[in-house]
Design an enzyme around this catalytic site. Structure first.
Site, PDB file in Angstrom:
ATOM      1  N   LYS A  86      33.647  20.852  46.754  1.00  0.00           N
ATOM      2  CA  LYS A  86      34.118  20.941  48.135  1.00  0.00           C
ATOM      3  C   LYS A  86      35.488  21.624  48.189  1.00  0.00           C
ATOM      4  CE  LYS A  86      34.016  16.484  48.749  1.00  0.00           C
ATOM      5  NZ  LYS A  86      33.452  16.070  47.466  1.00  0.00           N
ATOM      6  N   THR A  87      36.385  21.138  47.341  1.00  0.00           N
ATOM      7  CA  THR A  87      37.729  21.710  47.346  1.00  0.00           C
ATOM      8  C   THR A  87      37.685  23.156  46.882  1.00  0.00           C
ATOM      9  OG1 THR A  87      38.629  19.515  46.940  1.00  0.00           O
ATOM     10  CG2 THR A  87      40.087  21.368  46.510  1.00  0.00           C
ATOM     11  N   ASP A 123      40.863  19.099  53.841  1.00  0.00           N
ATOM     12  CA  ASP A 123      40.216  18.485  52.672  1.00  0.00           C
ATOM     13  C   ASP A 123      40.284  16.958  52.826  1.00  0.00           C
ATOM     14  OD1 ASP A 123      38.910  18.277  50.291  1.00  0.00           O
ATOM     15  OD2 ASP A 123      40.487  19.163  49.050  1.00  0.00           O
ATOM     16  N   GLU A 124      39.402  16.247  52.160  1.00  0.00           N
ATOM     17  CA  GLU A 124      39.398  14.777  52.184  1.00  0.00           C
ATOM     18  C   GLU A 124      39.362  14.251  53.616  1.00  0.00           C
ATOM     19  OE1 GLU A 124      39.200  13.248  49.323  1.00  0.00           O
ATOM     20  OE2 GLU A 124      40.175  14.489  47.807  1.00  0.00           O
ATOM     21  N   GLN A 140      33.968   8.305  49.284  1.00  0.00           N
ATOM     22  CA  GLN A 140      35.326   8.307  48.731  1.00  0.00           C
ATOM     23  C   GLN A 140      36.370   7.940  49.776  1.00  0.00           C
ATOM     24  OE1 GLN A 140      36.290  11.421  45.727  1.00  0.00           O
ATOM     25  NE2 GLN A 140      34.363  12.312  46.381  1.00  0.00           N
ATOM     26  N   ARG A 200      36.371  10.836  38.442  1.00  0.00           N
ATOM     27  CA  ARG A 200      37.451  11.746  38.043  1.00  0.00           C
ATOM     28  C   ARG A 200      37.197  12.303  36.645  1.00  0.00           C
ATOM     29  NH1 ARG A 200      38.173  13.401  42.135  1.00  0.00           N
ATOM     30  NH2 ARG A 200      36.451  12.050  42.685  1.00  0.00           N
TER      31      ARG A 200
HETATM   32  P1  ATP Z   1      36.090  15.563  44.889  1.00  0.00           P
HETATM   33  O1  ATP Z   1      35.096  14.926  45.800  1.00  0.00           O
HETATM   34  O2  ATP Z   1      36.352  14.728  43.701  1.00  0.00           O
HETATM   35  O3  ATP Z   1      37.312  16.014  45.609  1.00  0.00           O
HETATM   36  P2  ATP Z   1      35.127  18.264  44.992  1.00  0.00           P
HETATM   37  O4  ATP Z   1      33.812  18.229  45.673  1.00  0.00           O
HETATM   38  O5  ATP Z   1      36.280  18.699  45.795  1.00  0.00           O
HETATM   39  O6  ATP Z   1      35.379  16.857  44.302  1.00  0.00           O
HETATM   40  P3  ATP Z   1      35.947  20.327  43.189  1.00  0.00           P
HETATM   41  O7  ATP Z   1      37.176  19.695  42.689  1.00  0.00           O
HETATM   42  O8  ATP Z   1      36.052  21.439  44.163  1.00  0.00           O
HETATM   43  O9  ATP Z   1      34.958  19.197  43.746  1.00  0.00           O
HETATM   44  O10 ATP Z   1      35.069  20.846  41.993  1.00  0.00           O
HETATM   45  C1  ATP Z   1      34.809  20.042  40.856  1.00  0.00           C
HETATM   46  C2  ATP Z   1      34.759  20.912  39.617  1.00  0.00           C
HETATM   47  O11 ATP Z   1      33.608  21.724  39.633  1.00  0.00           O
HETATM   48  C3  ATP Z   1      35.934  21.847  39.509  1.00  0.00           C
HETATM   49  O12 ATP Z   1      36.315  21.935  38.158  1.00  0.00           O
HETATM   50  C4  ATP Z   1      35.373  23.165  40.003  1.00  0.00           C
HETATM   51  O13 ATP Z   1      36.053  24.269  39.467  1.00  0.00           O
HETATM   52  C5  ATP Z   1      33.938  23.098  39.524  1.00  0.00           C
HETATM   53  N1  ATP Z   1      33.013  23.867  40.382  1.00  0.00           N
HETATM   54  C6  ATP Z   1      32.853  23.728  41.702  1.00  0.00           C
HETATM   55  N2  ATP Z   1      31.890  24.580  42.163  1.00  0.00           N
HETATM   56  C7  ATP Z   1      31.440  25.265  41.100  1.00  0.00           C
HETATM   57  C8  ATP Z   1      30.422  26.283  40.916  1.00  0.00           C
HETATM   58  N3  ATP Z   1      29.713  26.757  41.929  1.00  0.00           N
HETATM   59  N4  ATP Z   1      30.246  26.737  39.665  1.00  0.00           N
HETATM   60  C9  ATP Z   1      30.967  26.251  38.626  1.00  0.00           C
HETATM   61  N5  ATP Z   1      31.912  25.296  38.728  1.00  0.00           N
HETATM   62  C10 ATP Z   1      32.151  24.804  39.953  1.00  0.00           C
HETATM   63 MG    MG Z   2      38.057  17.718  46.300  1.00  0.00          MG
END
Ligand code: ATP
Ligand code: MG
Length: 781
Positions: free
Chosen positions: A56-57, A243-244, A274, A627
């Site tokens: 997402k981030t 975000d969040e 979360q 995490r």
């Molecule tokens: P959270 O809910 O914990 O905030 P998130 O959904 O924001 O998580 P991110 O932190 O954006 O997730 O991504 C998690 C990991 O996966 C990061 O290391 C990111 O670089 C990797 N990632 C995200 N999308 C891809 C993708 N399409 N291909 C490869 N790696 C990815």
């Molecule tokens: Mg995130």
């Protein structure tokens, strides 16, 4: 009314031009189709609702890059809100990396609070403040409330100031000014809450100060009352990203809705599983209401997790499944292999800290066939900040570099707060709280009586304490040493104030001058207590920290907002932080200590909010486990010293919820198997410890032993202290959401041996054999 600074627009344009030049970057190819969909839908409302680690981030950050790259917005026209300063920094870095250059022109990427400080400084006069207002920390806030409570003759033992502070905070989170607090709250704080809230707000205005909650409250009030100002920002912030989003409170939500109201170019991302700030007024309902608030919103769901191994996801999924109120999302990963989540019980908290210290060192060296890891890749996530002390002590003992993230601990120290009060007073002369703090520190012979006289002079003339002191001195209302010293302090303040912004002296030098000339440094140099040298070092460190800022004011602002206190030197460090502060972050190796009932889930949270509190604790557990990228270690202690007393503890009920197939139970050191406990004289040697264990009667300890011996204890499933039954087949509980290969999703409404009665969403009620049923969010790998 202030208007936008042209230089900002210029700065933004130049970066946008550079961003344009970077076109053709393959950043879009790094996304999966769903993420790409969310990134490329630039106009109109977009909601990304997805589980941990699904990117997402990453998508949000890429969206910023895409907005810049397509020329849709200049950097300073994008409003991007994240939850912590650390997250904001990381987002800026990521954007910079994708654009291929450092990013400087994004003044509106930050936390709600940081952005609101900027907005409020521009329009302070609209809420009766001056633009150099002070931001109070909780300590000052409490002191102020205590004064008001005392004036009202309220017994603050029965009605503590802290309680009122909590109530007021809550109201502010709901965007209620004193006039807007609904009648249903009239009984708060012994019927006096609303009245004192109004007095408190009035007093803050007199002091030209705001508390944390005011930052948003005032800005929302300005937007509500001044349509022209609101419209100006609606036009300016062409794109809004959040975000969040699951953790926004009502005030933040209103703020966003007002700003996005005209163009509706708002992209929010979040995860209902979360949501961990309910206790601070966050409303997970905000995320669920998004489609109603913004009709026609594009909703994107992401299911592939890129962060964690299958075992880590399986463990996290098993825990969060215990929550009833959730949307229920499925996560899957392409990763395979990896270690199981490790679980270990210890005798006490000190031993837990010792063991984790040793583990960190062996991970650093490379262990169990794993590549050596950097300390930067390891984190310890605690439920409560007091748990940190044991780790800090241990790491200091063994010389393991660490940093504490999330709490302004360094800045909470007494000497730092004193020094900051001097700085604040130099920047904002009417900061009475700062004046009260330092007027007799160091001792100037200005005791209670003298201070009361100053207060009186100020009150009766309607001026600040500094001016009151001046009037008192002019009228010869104070004599002796006190008068001489007070005169010197006032002169000093004036002199230092004249030096602010002077080209001859940097603000760093000025800070040193203030601390020297005020006698504050000397006070500690003359102090013979063992802490004094450390305090002097801290003061040096404080002056050093100033170097990174342009001026004193910028520094003070930063401190009042700062969530992180990373030391800036180059050493690798392990990070220690609370689970709350860990939101959004990821680490290859994560340690989750203190999984004991009462500590985690926190007793207070359960007492205050019952099942809702427990569910929020469970979401915290989910945040914690997710995490971890490769290694996740959960631990608990049989005994813990809390507030100077030993208490026995039971392993957390969340431990019981970890699916057995994803967990490996380790033998603790000092018991069966030796380890350093046997050799460690402090621990009393192996035999002594086993003997201790035998006479020790805590049920938690017994269960721990049983678990270690791999001898499952059979207890009824509904018992909250039940252990993971390592040999048992997976079992189900009433009300559980499940998935059946043929009939799809449903809820268990009856259990008879291995037969389950399930009300399926689509197929109606059926009896099925349990082995064909899996938990609704088991991960298909
Ligand atoms: P959270 O809910 O914990 O905030 P998130 O959904 O924001 O998580 P991110 O932190 O954006 O997730 O991504 C998690 C990991 O996966 C990061 O290391 C990111 O670089 C990797 N990632 C995200 N999308 C891809 C993708 N399409 N291909 C490869 N790696 C990815
Ligand atoms: Mg995130």
């Amino acid at each position: 009314m202030s208007s936008f600074d042209e230089s900002e627009a210029f700065e933004g344009a130049s970066l946008a031009a550079r961003a344009m030049a970077a076109r053709g970057h393959p950043y879009l190819n790094e996304l999966n189709p769903a993420q790409r969909d969310a990134v490329e839908a630039l106009d109109g409302p977009v909601l990304m609702l997805a589980g941990a680690g699904t990117g997402k981030t990453k998508a949000l950050t890429t969206r910023i890059v895409h907005l810049l790259n397509t020329g849709k917005a200049r950097p300073n026209e994008i409003l991007a809100v994240t939850f912590t300063n650390k997250a904001a920094r990381e987002m800026k870095e990521r954007v910079g990396r994708m654009l291929g250059q450092a990013i400087e022109g994004m003044p509106w990427l930050g936390t709600f609070h940081a952005i609101c400080v900027k907005l409020l400084r521009r329009h302070a006069e609209l809420v009766g403040l001056k633009s150099n207002f002070t931001i109070l920390d909780t300590d000052d806030q409490l002191r102020l409330l205590k004064q008001l409570i005392a004036l009202e003759n309220i017994d603050d033992k029965r009605w503590p100031a802290r309680m009122l502070a909590g109530i007021i905070d809550n109201w502010k989170n709901r965007a209620w000014t004193p006039e807007k607090v609904p009648a249903s709250e009239a009984s708060a704080y012994n019927q006096r809450g609303v009245e004192i809230y109004a007095q408190y707000q009035a007093r803050l205005k007199e002091l030209n100060a705001v508390d944390f909650g005011d930052l948003l409250l005032h800005v929302v009030e300005i937007f509500r009352a001044h349509q022209d100002v609101l419209e100006q920002y609606q036009r300016w912030f062409r794109y809004i990203l959040v975000d969040e989003y699951q953790d926004t409170n009502v005030a933040q939500y209103l703020w966003l809705r007002l700003l996005a109201g005209a163009h509706k170019n708002i992209c929010c991302v979040g995860d209902d599983d979360q949501s961990i700030y309910g206790w601070r007024g966050a409303e997970v309902g905000n995320i669920l209401r998004f489609e109603k608030d913004f009709p026609g919103a594009k909703v994107v769901r992401l299911e592939q997790n890129y962060r964690s191994t299958p075992h880590i996801l399986g463990a996290a999924g098993g825990v969060i499944r215990g929550n009833e109120s959730r949307l229920g999302k499925e996560l899957w990963t392409e990763k395979d292999g990896g270690e199981k989540v490790r679980l270990i019980g210890h005798w006490d908290g000190e031993e837990e800290a010792r063991w984790i210290g040793d583990e960190l060192e062996s991970l650093q060296r490379g262990t169990r066939g794993l590549e050596p890891k950097s300390l930067e890749d390891m984190a310890i996530l605690v439920r409560a900040s007091h748990q940190m002390r044991a780790f800090e002590d241990r790491f200091l003992t063994i010389g393991l570099p660490y940093r504490v993230i999330g709490g302004p601990r360094f800045y909470e120290r007494m000497e730092i707060r004193d020094a900051m009060a001097y700085f604040r007073l130099v920047v904002s002369p009417d900061d009475d709280l700062a004046f009260e703090r330092i007027v007799n520190t160091p001792k100037r012979g200005l005791g209670d009586v003298a201070q009361k006289k100053i207060q009186y002079a100020a009150r009766s003339n309607g001026v600040s304490l500094v001016d009151g002191a001046r009037i008192l001195l002019d009228s010869k209302g104070l004599g002796g040493k006190g008068a001489v010293e007070l005169g010197r302090l006032i002169e000093g303040l004036e002199r230092w104030r004249r030096m602010v912004g002077s080209p001859d002296r940097s603000h760093v030098e000025l800070a040193e001058i203030i601390l020297d000339e005020s006698g504050y440094t000397t006070m500690w140099q003359n102090d013979k207590t063992p802490e004094a040298p450390g305090r002097l070092e801290n003061l040096k460190e404080l002056v050093k920290a100033l170097e990174a800022f342009e001026n004193l004011q910028g520094f003070l602002e930063h401190i009042s907002l700062v969530m992180d206190n990373d030391q800036a030197d180059g050493d690798e460090k392990v990070s220690i932080m609370t689970l709350h502060a860990a939101k959004g972050l990821e680490f290859p190796a994560v340690f989750l200590p203190g999984w004991e009932d009462g500590l985690f889930p926190s007793q207070r949270s359960m007492d205050e909010s019952g099942i809702k509190g427990l569910e929020e604790e469970r979401r915290l557990a989910y945040v914690g486990i997710t995490r971890a990228e490769e290694l996740c270690t959960i631990s608990f202690a049989g005994n813990r010293r809390l507030y100077g007393q030993w208490q026995s503890a039971m392993p957390s009920r969340f431990i019981d919820e970890l699916p057995e197939q994803h967990v490996e139970v380790l033998t603790p050191p000092g018991l069966y198997g030796g380890g350093y406990g046997a050799a460690n004289p402090v621990g009393g040697g192996l035999e002594a410890r086993v003997a201790e264990a035998n006479v020790y009667n805590s049920p938690g300890w017994k269960r721990m032993q049983d678990r270690i011996k791999d001898r499952p204890v059979s207890q009824p499933k509904e018992s909250r202290n039940q252990v993971i039954d390592l040999d048992a087949v997976s079992s189900h509980v009433m009300g559980e959401r499940v998935f059946h290969q043929k009939f799809g999703y449903g809820e268990i409404i009856g259990i008879e041996g291995d037969k389950l009665e399930i009300a399926f969403d689509k197929a109606g009620t059926k009896k099925v054999i349990s082995k064909f049923v899996s938990g609704a969010d088991d991960i298909p790998f």
